[in-house]
Design a protein around this motif. Structure first.
Motif, short mmCIF file in Angstrom:
data_model
loop_
_atom_site.label_atom_id
_atom_site.label_comp_id
_atom_site.label_asym_id
_atom_site.label_seq_id
_atom_site.Cartn_x
_atom_site.Cartn_y
_atom_site.Cartn_z
N ALA A 181 38.30 60.82 31.36
CA ALA A 181 38.68 60.36 32.69
C ALA A 181 39.54 61.42 33.34
CB ALA A 181 39.44 59.03 32.57
N GLY A 182 39.84 61.18 34.60
CA GLY A 182 40.68 62.12 35.34
C GLY A 182 42.09 62.15 34.79
N VAL A 183 42.89 63.02 35.32
CA VAL A 183 44.27 63.20 34.85
C VAL A 183 45.07 61.92 34.97
CG1 VAL A 183 46.41 64.46 35.29
CG2 VAL A 183 44.23 65.64 35.46
N ILE A 184 44.88 61.19 36.07
CA ILE A 184 45.67 59.98 36.30
C ILE A 184 44.91 58.73 35.88
CG2 ILE A 184 46.77 58.57 38.08
CD1 ILE A 184 47.24 61.18 39.62
N GLU A 185 43.65 58.67 36.16
CA GLU A 185 42.88 57.44 36.02
C GLU A 185 42.16 57.33 34.68
OE1 GLU A 185 42.02 53.84 37.20
OE2 GLU A 185 42.90 55.18 38.65
N GLU A 186 42.62 56.43 33.86
CA GLU A 186 41.91 56.06 32.64
C GLU A 186 41.25 54.72 32.92
OE1 GLU A 186 41.52 57.61 29.68
OE2 GLU A 186 42.62 59.33 30.40
N PRO A 187 40.16 54.41 32.25
CA PRO A 187 39.58 53.08 32.50
C PRO A 187 40.55 52.00 32.00
CG PRO A 187 38.40 54.21 30.74
CD PRO A 187 39.39 55.17 31.30
N ARG A 188 40.77 51.01 32.84
CA ARG A 188 41.64 49.89 32.45
C ARG A 188 40.81 48.96 31.57
NH1 ARG A 188 43.07 44.73 34.15
NH2 ARG A 188 41.58 44.71 35.86
N VAL A 189 41.34 48.61 30.42
CA VAL A 189 40.64 47.72 29.50
C VAL A 189 41.37 46.38 29.49
CG1 VAL A 189 39.92 47.32 27.11
CG2 VAL A 189 39.83 49.63 28.07
N TYR A 190 40.62 45.32 29.68
CA TYR A 190 41.22 43.99 29.61
C TYR A 190 40.25 43.03 28.94
CZ TYR A 190 38.45 41.95 33.45
OH TYR A 190 37.44 41.45 34.22
N GLU A 191 40.76 41.88 28.55
CA GLU A 191 39.94 40.85 27.91
C GLU A 191 39.31 40.01 29.01
OE1 GLU A 191 41.80 38.60 24.78
OE2 GLU A 191 42.99 40.34 24.20
N ALA A 192 38.07 40.30 29.32
CA ALA A 192 37.35 39.59 30.38
C ALA A 192 36.72 38.33 29.84
CB ALA A 192 36.28 40.51 30.97
N THR A 193 36.51 37.36 30.72
CA THR A 193 35.87 36.10 30.35
C THR A 193 34.37 36.22 30.57
OG1 THR A 193 37.84 34.89 31.00
CG2 THR A 193 35.81 33.62 30.75
N TYR A 194 33.60 35.91 29.54
CA TYR A 194 32.13 35.90 29.57
C TYR A 194 31.66 34.48 29.32
CZ TYR A 194 31.98 41.04 29.12
OH TYR A 194 32.11 42.38 29.33
#
Length: 167
Positions: free
Chosen positions: A12-25
């Motif tokens: 990812a870019g210097v600042i932006e990492e993918p945000r990981v969260y527990e999503a509801t499926y």
């Protein structure tokens, strides 16, 4: 060399990492690790993307409740609550590594691409489709690895739900 492997977050870019969260499926959702998913505002659940997805939330990082990769012997491999699955929310500067049936060449760099889903060995694999350069284009190829058949891609902000989410 053409290739076939699940999508992955390359960097990812210097600042932006993918945000990981527990999503509801949904309990019946069959998403597998490294499949592209979207957030359905009709029922507030994350679901597997369909053909030529116009909206992409990110990558599913675990097995959804109804995944065919979960067996009675293995059960659900991650310690998450019912119907919760870790999900990486993509931003436009996150680079995703994709396989393709097309052999990478320098001529593809800076060209648009679309997504095509194939099933191999019981796994769903999303691939870079270099023929989708018009209305079904979802991103831009920014680099390639010819030896290993890898396309490094960024997605167009207009197709990323995480780009427009305001809390």
């Amino acid at each position: 060399m053409a290739s076939q492997f699940p999508a992955s977050i390359a960097h990812a870019g210097v600042i932006e990492e993918p945000r990981v969260y527990e999503a509801t499926y949904l309990s019946t959702d069959v998403s597998q690790p490294f499949e592209f998913v979207f957030f359905d505002t009709a029922d507030n659940n994350v679901k597997e993307c369909g053909t030529d997805p116009a909206l992409i939330l990110g990558l599913c990082l675990g097995n959804a409740p109804g995944s065919t990769l979960i067996s009675a012997a293995t059960g659900k491999p991650q310690p998450y609550a019912t119907n919760k699955v870790p999900t990486a929310v993509l931003a436009s500067d996150v680079v995703v590594a994709l396989s393709s049936t097309t052999t990478p060449a320098l001529s593809f760099v800076t060209r648009k691409f679309g997504l095509t889903k194939v099933t191999a060995g019981g796994r769903n694999i999303w691939q870079c489709d270099t023929s989708k350069t018009g209305g079904t284009a979802r991103g831009v190829i920014i680099d390639i690895d010819i030896t290993n058949g890898i396309f490094y891609c960024r997605f167009l902000p207009a197709n990323l739900q995480g780009q427009a989410v305001v809390s």
